[in-house]
Write a protein that holds these residues in place. Structure first.
Motif, mmCIF file in Angstrom:
data_model
loop_
_atom_site.group_PDB
_atom_site.id
_atom_site.type_symbol
_atom_site.label_atom_id
_atom_site.label_comp_id
_atom_site.label_asym_id
_atom_site.label_seq_id
_atom_site.Cartn_x
_atom_site.Cartn_y
_atom_site.Cartn_z
ATOM 1 N N LYS A 138 2.239 -4.985 -2.998
ATOM 2 C CA LYS A 138 2.945 -5.655 -1.889
ATOM 3 C C LYS A 138 2.489 -5.140 -0.541
ATOM 4 C CE LYS A 138 7.221 -6.329 -4.378
ATOM 5 N NZ LYS A 138 8.254 -5.347 -4.711
ATOM 6 N N SER A 188 4.667 -13.310 6.152
ATOM 7 C CA SER A 188 4.082 -12.531 5.063
ATOM 8 C C SER A 188 5.177 -11.779 4.318
ATOM 9 C CB SER A 188 3.069 -11.542 5.612
ATOM 10 O OG SER A 188 3.737 -10.399 6.067
ATOM 11 N N ASP A 189 4.879 -11.391 3.093
ATOM 12 C CA ASP A 189 5.850 -10.601 2.343
ATOM 13 C C ASP A 189 5.367 -9.161 2.190
ATOM 14 O OD1 ASP A 189 3.760 -11.282 0.816
ATOM 15 O OD2 ASP A 189 4.927 -12.150 -0.842
ATOM 16 N N LYS A 191 5.281 -5.362 2.276
ATOM 17 C CA LYS A 191 6.387 -4.427 2.133
ATOM 18 C C LYS A 191 5.853 -3.133 1.529
ATOM 19 C CE LYS A 191 10.390 -4.404 -0.512
ATOM 20 N NZ LYS A 191 10.974 -5.088 -1.660
#
Lengths: 1091, 517
Positions: free
Chosen positions: B268, B247-248, B250
């Motif tokens: 995000k 996953s991204d 953040k």
């Protein structure tokens, strides 16, 4: 069973070709001749010459020329030739070998003397006619002649009180608001209770939107009758017992009204015109406070709860000239007077009828324009009907009926009268300038005012009536085509085939607009320049095939009438609504304009039903009569298991006076008959597709379109089934000059339909649209009495009619969860009555506290100030605490809304003597069902002058006078009735009117204070009728001229304190008077001319 | 005669034709009946969509907020609050309060149950609809259903467990309540199934945030473990999210949180958020409660006593340090009423805030479009893990570090030291720190009441919860405290109508005494 019948019908069809075998020899030939008049020997141009077969079916026809000569190319010499000319006797003869046939026609001389026509009165339930004396079921017929000269916009108004067992309550005095009708009491909890209306054998109903709620009594539905012009009606028959209504099976449980319209009659063309002019005025309602008294009362109401002067410092009531709006708050406005006026009605009616041997016709047109007794109401109606009977031969007949109705009803946007009763009387109608002069701008209280929102934001009723629109346009077209064909020669025996095809196209269009000027709403409020439009359209098609068979028996003691029919009804309905708000100005009033859309709604549905009916009527020796009815109904409303329902009915009659042993009493007892009957009828739920689990579109989530399950499948839903017994007696005295008709009945409704029943919401649904839940019973009796020239002779006659009825309604059984679910808990608030349904009790029961007046003092001092709010035991001794102080009286002791009563508060009886007024002190206060209701009237005729008076009454019912409650509670800022001037103001005041308490206290709990006796006797109308003698009219070439004067609703005798004791039934069957527009008192002048 | 014959034969034919019973089978025109539904993949997709869509209904949304936030120390009266809400706010709760209705949640559950019951059958009917598609969609639906039940269990304690679709009125709907453990066991097992088949992401970012992903399933599971006090399992799951390489996820930077996370949405750090849009579904609940450009004062506001003073999570003196002296979240999530003393909600209601560098005066820009509703986002995962570690009393330094991750991005003054482990030496202090940080970070996100409930559940006493909540009431909240004197009082009563409709239900003991006879 059904297949066999179908086979039998088919067999008949197969036989048809053989009946016309004799016609095969045909040779074309020409016959000619001259027609002359026997009177003066002149030739007769324009004489009709026809060739007709033995069944009088016209084969060829021609007309004589200017010399009275004709040439006719005939098809068959075996046929007849006939000559007819208006005013001459028709002549006919066999053609045979003749080629020249000259005839002389004799003039018709209408010198008829002393012919007595004895016709047997027949009663029809729509398609099946049997003689009146042989009727074995409970029916009552009333001829429209009885209403001649009475002004009514729809026939239900005229019928009120005329039929024993038919209860009609007008919904309100608003134009076109219709009436609620119930036959033999309420037999359903919240399914439809309106009787089925059948016009000329065809059900007169509009399939309504499934979302429609019957208990909410939407007025459009009840105004159904409005689209039948009373002038077109010939007679109305009310079918009351199940044996007679079983013919309409699943729709018959509420009884049936059979309306027969007028038809053309053989004879010269007759033109009839009538005009009626009516002026109507509202009866005086409650007397309301003027601005000065009102302000005084409100200031007290503000002061009392806190006993604080500052609380009463509200600038709107201070009459302080420095207040910028002073001029708008220093008035004495009679709002009710501002919105009421005299209403006028013009009713024109024209009909033309006539016909000859072959064809008869009747064309009528009516135009009515009416303004209401409340400003802003106006109703226009156009009704036209055309009927044509054409006999192709003596055995084939075509009938076509066409009717078209149009109503244009400008209704009030809101309950104008209701607002007027509430609106502050010190406020002006129009904005006033600094000198107190009216400007031309309607005044609305500013939004920045500190007054409570319910008064501050109350719309200006005058502005609302004049500027806002709420228009309903209704178009309805009903073409009907009928074919009647005698399969056998009617001279030998009757075997008749009927085909009826009928269409019913109904179109409603509602346009509403609420302009900005009527309220103080901010510019972006949804109610500013808000336009709405709704359209609905429904089409119903009915096809009915029937066979009537009346065999001739050698033994004339027997008589038999049989009928079988197969009926198909199919229909669909579609509706859509659209609303936009914040339109740029009040000039744009169309909902399709560009504005903020408030929503679009559509609905459409289709339905079908079929039915097979069988009817038999058997008479032995004219005095033993047996009637049988059976109907099998199929409907799309139910699932596989219950698609079809069977509805049987059986009835019998014994005419005792025809027995030999009764000969001795015949002189005075002309009729004694006994009629037992039994039958089963049904009632349907008001919605379609209930037996499906349905999925419907559900917008989308992100860009993913969604569909969701929306309904529970009601796989067990059945018809509501009513079984009823009826025992009837017919009595006639002195050659039927006095006629009594008496019925006793018992009606048991099983599988009661219950709408919107809550289900555990853990199912994902909140309610089930319909379920079958219990049993209800109605027992009752009806008496109807009429006279036929009871007193008098040739010039002078007096007649009476009288009817009386009563029923007792009882809930026998209800599913347990319904009682738990439907009976709300007591909510401890002012103004609400605990509504309950209970097994063994009647529907329509009222429960509440007992009101005992007003506490005279605040503090209890023994012997001196006894009337004070202290708790007492059953002997009247005051409870005290350890220190001997009296214990105070509380409302809802220990609850969050506990309240301690003070001097000037209402006294409620502490039934259980616990010192707290709470739900345990609620008792049964009465019932909304009348003990008896009925009507009576009399007609006095002297020569060409007659007077008719009619009265209707109700006795022994209770009404919740909510209007009075709202006008006496002194709880809000609403205007109050002048009776509050007698309110308690200071210690020691003896009065029945509690103190004023703004938003405080419990002075208007649902108690017997507002439950009133609803009995009344109303003089419904008084009519004078005079027709000019024939001799005087001859010169004017007129046949009849009559004048009428009718006064409606002349007076009402009642103890009820509201405006009108005639209040309908609301939820739980309780009559609640919310003071709708009262029925007007009106007077009508009318004239009727016949040429 | 011939004519007559033909008419008769035609009508005879009509009789025969209409005699067939099929003639009476009319199906609705604007709806589809069950028998004709569940034929292809597209219909399966549509019901899946309906499961999501039904959660965005105001009736569900309003309850997620009211149940999760209203009674906590985050909310007090704003403006024009509905009566029932106001009563609940003042702990004047009776069984006829409208917010005690749970029907709208069961409507979602019923949609899910329909899906789970019928969708598998479509695999055989539609070749395009493969087993794997089915399973990944089932994972979404199981998670949505679990989310609904988790709300119900946290709010009512015991609720009826329904896992079959409601089709017919002849079914027995009088279902008794199941215990909290029974239901939570079911949820855990459902979520474990979901984890097997759930997707890590979807075709586009909106879908990846607006639909259930593996991390969304994990977040819910972690939340349930935390509620059940299964801290090790909770940490395990949180780690899966925090260390997920696929996953991204953040954290956004602190200055961008207000506009990116709450105004623009689908940021995000978002794990799962309910998608609203102006055309289809307007999030009127957030608008009404928190406000927007047309109505900047919502029905709710933040208790003024908690903005300043010793109970405030801001400017909090902890040991030698001071927490949140210049916290962006204090400025971004709240806005003081102009010329008044109420603190209205700016989170969700606002689009952005600009601060004049010299005068330090802020200009507030409100939103005029509808807001998404965030169910889980990354910063909560850090705090969930920290909470579990505190309860296990392991590694306090790492715990503070986790909290610091969330804290530091919103405290960006140059001299900001961050949270020092030495200031939070006891479990109690760590507990309090975590509660403050959760309040600062997650206020108005429908979480706070349940956070406080966890505190009380651990000691089986309302006392810890009351110590937080009572502060917002004038007069110390003694009156309100008496109405929350036992644990049962913290759960809502079963609505009166519901009790009437379903005889198998048992009312919450506490409300039996005061509300019922």
């Amino acid at each position: 069973m059904k297949l066999k019948l179908v086979a039998a019908i088919l067999l008949f069809y197969l036989l048809i070709p053989f009946m016309s075998v004799g016609q095969s020899t045909r040779t074309e030939r020409v016959v000619r001749g001259t027609v002359t008049s026997a009177t003066d020997g002149q030739t007769l141009p324009g004489t009709t010459v026809i060739e007709a077969d033995d069944n009088k079916r016209i084969i060829t026809a021609t007309i004589t020329d200017i010399n009275g000569q004709y040439v006719l190319r005939i098809k068959n010499p075996a046929n007849n030739i006939a000559f007819s000319f208006v005013g001459y006797i028709t002549q006919g003869q066999k053609i045979g070998d003749q080629t020249l046939i000259n005839v002389t026609l004799k003039e018709e001389t209408q010198v008829i003397e002393g012919i007595v026509v004895t016709a047997e009165k027949k009663v029809s339930d729509g398609a099946f006619e049997i003689p009146l004396r042989e009727v074995s079921t409970a029916v009552q017929t009333i001829s429209a002649k009885e209403f001649e000269g009475i002004q009514v916009t729809s026939i239900d108004e005229a019928m009120q009180g005329r039929i024993a067992g038919l209860d009609i309550v007008a919904n309100s005095g608003d134009l076109g608001s219709g009436a609620t009708m119930t036959i033999r009491g309420t037999s359903s909890i919240n399914a439809n209770t309106q009787p089925l209306i059948v016009v000329n054998g065809i059900p007169y109903e509009i399939q309504i939107d499934p979302s429609f709620d019957f208990a909410a009594a939407n007025q459009e539905q009840y105004a159904n009758m409005l689209s039948i012009n009373p002038d077109d009606i010939e007679e109305i028959t009310v079918l009351k017992d199940a044996s007679s209504t079983a013919v309409w099976g699943s729709k018959g449980a509420n009884g049936i009204l059979v309306i027969k319209t007028k038809k053309g009659a053989t004879g010269p063309t007759r033109v009839q015109y009538s005009y009626r002019f009516t002026g109507a005025r509202q009866p005086k309602g409650m007397n309301m406070l003027n601005g000065d008294d009102y302000s005084m009362m409100i200031k007290q109401a503000y002061f009392n709860p806190q006993q604080d002067e500052n609380a009463a410092n509200v600038r709107e009531f201070l009459y302080d000239p420095t207040f910028s709006e002073y001029e708008n708050f220093n008035n004495n406005t009679d709002w009710v007077d501002e919105v009421t006026k005299t209403g006028f009605k013009h009713d024109h009616y024209l009909n033309i009828s006539g016909g000859g041997q072959r064809a008869r016709y009747r064309v009528s047109g009516g135009f009515l324009t009416q303004t209401g007794t409340v400003i802003g109401q106006m109703l226009n109606r156009i009704t036209t009907t055309a009927s044509l009977d054409y006999s192709v031969s003596d055995r084939i007949k075509f009938i076509s009926e066409l009717s078209f109705f149009f109503t244009d009803n400008n209704r009030n946007y809101d309950n104008i009268l209701g607002i007027s009763y509430r609106k502050m009387p010190n406020v002006s109608v129009y904005q006033q300038n600094l000198n107190g002069e009216n400007t031309n701008v309607y005044y609305n209280i500013s939004r920045s005012s500190s007054l409570h929102g319910s008064q501050r934001d109350l719309r200006n009723p005058v502005a609302l009536a004049n500027l806002a629109t709420n228009n309903l346009k209704n178009y309805r077209i009903r073409p009907t085509f009928r074919l009647q064909y005698d399969l056998l020669d009617p001279e030998i025996q009757t075997l008749k085939y009927n085909l009826d095809v009928s269409f019913d196209v109904n179109n409603d269009k509602v346009s509403k607009f609420l302009p900005a000027e009527v309220s103080n709403a901010p510019w972006n409020d949804g109610a500013k320049n808000f336009a709405e439009s709704f359209d609905s359209e429904s089409v119903t098609v009915l096809v009915d095939n029937g066979i009537n068979w009346q065999p001739r028996f050698q033994n004339t003691d027997h008589s038999l009438l049989l009928q079988g029919s197969f009926q198909i009804i199919t229909g669909n309905s579609a509706s859509q609504g659209i609303g936009v708000t914040n339109l740029p100005s009040g000039d744009i009033v169309d909902a399709s304009s560009y504005g903020y859309s408030t929503g679009i709604s559509t609905s459409r549905f289709e339905y079908r039903s079929n039915a097979f009916t069988f009817r038999g009527h058997y008479t032995f020796k004219d005095r033993y009569i047996l009637g049988l009815t059976f109907r099998r109904d199929g409907s799309t409303k139910f699932g596989e298991k219950y698609k079809y329902g069977n509805f049987p009915g059986i009835s019998a009659k014994w005419i005792i006076t025809d027995e030999e042993f009764m000969q001795s009493t015949k002189k005075w007892l002309s009729m004694l008959a006994i009629r037992p009957s039994w039958g089963i009828t049904g009632n349907q739920p008001g919605a379609e597709y209930l037996h499906f689990s349905r999925y419907s579109p559900y917008g989308s989530y992100m860009d993913m379109p969604a569909t969701r399950p929306t309904t529970l499948r009601l796989s067990d839903l059945r018809w509501e089934k009513s079984t009823s017994y009826n025992l009837g007696f017919d009595l006639g005295f002195f050659n039927d000059r006095l006629v009594f008709d008496l019925n006793f009945y018992n009606k048991l409704t099983e599988d009661l339909l219950f709408a919107n029943l809550g289900v555990p919401s853990s199912s994902g649904f909140s309610s089930v649209p319909y379920q079958n839940v219990g049993i209800m019973q109605n027992n009752g009796w009806e008496l109807n009495f009429t006279t036929n020239k009871a007193i008098g002779g040739k010039d002078f006659a007096v007649d009476f009619n009288f009817n009386l009825s009563n029923y007792v309604n009882k809930i026998i059984e209800l599913r347990d969860d319904i009682l738990a679910n439907y009976n709300a808990d007591y909510d401890y608030t002012n103004g609400t009555y605990l509504s309950r349904i209970q097994e063994g009790n009647s529907y329509g029961s009222i429960y509440g506290f007992r009101y005992k007046g007003v506490y005279q003092y605040n503090d209890y001092i023994p012997e001196k100030q006894e009337s004070a709010p202290v708790a007492r035991d059953e002997n009247g001794y005051v409870f005290t605490d350890e220190e001997g102080n009296p214990l105070p009286m509380y409302f809802a002791y220990g609850k969050s809304n506990e309240y301690r009563f003070r001097g000037g508060d209402a006294i409620y009886e502490d039934i259980n003597k616990d010192g707290s007024i709470d739900e345990l002190d609620i008792v049964y206060l009465g019932n909304s069902n009348p003990k008896v209701n009925g009507g009576f009237g009399s007609t006095v005729r002297y020569k060409r002058f007659s007077v008719t008076a009619f009265f209707n009454f109700r006795y022994g019912n209770k009404i919740v006078n909510m209007a009075r409650m709202n006008a006496e509670n002194m709880y809000y800022l609403n205007n109050q009735s002048i009776s509050v001037n007698w309110r308690w103001r200071k210690d020691g005041d003896v009065t029945d009117m509690p103190r004023a308490l703004y938003n405080h206290g419990y002075n208007w709990l649902g108690s017997d204070r507002y439950v009133e006796e609803g009995s009344f006797l109303r003089m419904k109308y008084l009519t004078f009728n005079y027709s000019i003698p024939k001799e005087k009219l001859l010169k004017l070439k007129m046949q009849q001229v009559s004048f009428y004067l009718t006064i409606n609703n002349l007076w009402v005798l009642t103890k009820y304190t509201g405006v009108d004791p005639e209040v309908g039934y609301g939820s739980f069957g309780v009559s609640v008077d919310n003071s709708p527009t009262p029925r007007s008192k009106d007077a009508t002048l009318g004239v009727s001319l016949t040429f | 005669m011939k004519k007559a014959f033909s008419i008769l034969s035609i009508t005879g034919f009509i009789i025969l034709a209409s005699g067939c019973s099929g003639w009476l089978d009319v199906k609705p025109e604007s709806e589809i009946v069950l028998d004709d539904f569940w034929q292809n993949e597209s219909q399966v997709n549509q019901v899946l969509s309906a499961c999501y869509r039904s959660i965005t209904e105001g009736d569900v949304m309003s309850r997620m907020l009211v149940w999760g936030e209203l009674r906590s120390d985050n909310v007090t009266y704003g403006r024009n609050m509905p009566t029932d809400m106001n009563k609940m706010l003042n702990v004047d709760i009776s069984a006829d309060n409208g917010y005690c209705h749970w029907g709208s949640f069961y409507t979602v559950i019923n949609n899910c149950n329909n899906f789970l019951h019928y969708a598998p059958g479509v695999v055989e009917l539609d070749a395009n609809f493969t087993e794997s598609k089915l399973h990944s969609m089932e994972a979404e639906v199981l998670t949505l259903r679990a989310l609904m039940y988790f709300y119900l269990v946290r709010t009512f304690g015991k609720v009826p467990w329904v896992n079959s679709p409601s089709i017919d009125d002849s079914q027995d709907y009088h279902i008794p309540q199941s215990s909290e453990d029974e239901i939570l066991d079911n949820l855990v097992s459902d979520l474990k199934t979901a984890l097997k088949y759930s997707r890590d992401s979807y075709e586009n970012n909106t879908y990846s945030k607006g639909r259930i992903t593996t991390n969304a399933v994990r977040a819910l599971l972690a939340d349930i473990y935390l509620w059940r006090e299964e801290y090790n399992k909770c940490i395990e799951i949180c780690d899966l999210i925090l260390n997920d390489s696929k996953s991204d996820l953040k954290l956004e930077t602190g200055e961008n949180v207000l506009s990116r996370v709450f105004y623009m949405g689908n940021s995000k750090e978002s794990i799962f958020e309910l998608q609203f849009d102006d055309d289809q579904m307007f999030n009127w609940v957030v608008r009404d409660y928190y406000g927007d450009v047309g109505n900047q004062a919502g029905q709710w506001s933040f208790p003024g006593v908690l903005v300043t003073g010793k109970f405030s999570p801001f400017n909090y003196i902890a040991g030698n340090g001071k927490e949140s002296s210049e916290d962006l979240r204090e400025k971004d999530f709240l806005r003081q009423e102009t010329g008044g003393d109420r603190y209205y909600v700016f989170k969700y209601a606002g689009a952005s805030r600009r601060e004049d560098a010299t005068t330090k005066v802020s200009t507030y820009y409100y939103r005029n479009v509808t807001a998404n509703w965030i169910v889980y986002r990354l910063s909560e995962i850090y705090l969930m893990k920290a909470e579990a570690m505190i309860q296990l009393e392991i590694n306090p330094r790492e715990t503070v570090e986790l909290i610091n991750t969330v804290y530091m991005r919103s405290n960006i003054e140059e001299d900001e030291q961050g949270l020092m482990a030495e200031n939070y030496t006891s479990k109690l202090k760590l507990d309090e720190l975590l509660m403050r940080e959760r309040q600062r970070e997650l206020m108005f996100e429908g979480k706070r009441w349940f956070d406080l409930m966890r505190l009380s559940r651990r000691v089986n006493s309302p006392a810890p919860l009351l110590s937080y909540v009572s502060k917002k009431f004038s007069g110390g909240g003694s009156l309100q405290s008496t109405k929350m004197s036992i644990m049962e009082a913290l759960y809502l009563p079963v609505h009166t109508n519901e009790l009437k409709a379903n005889s198998a239900l048992v009312q919450n003991e506490f409300y039996k005494v005061t509300g019922e006879e």
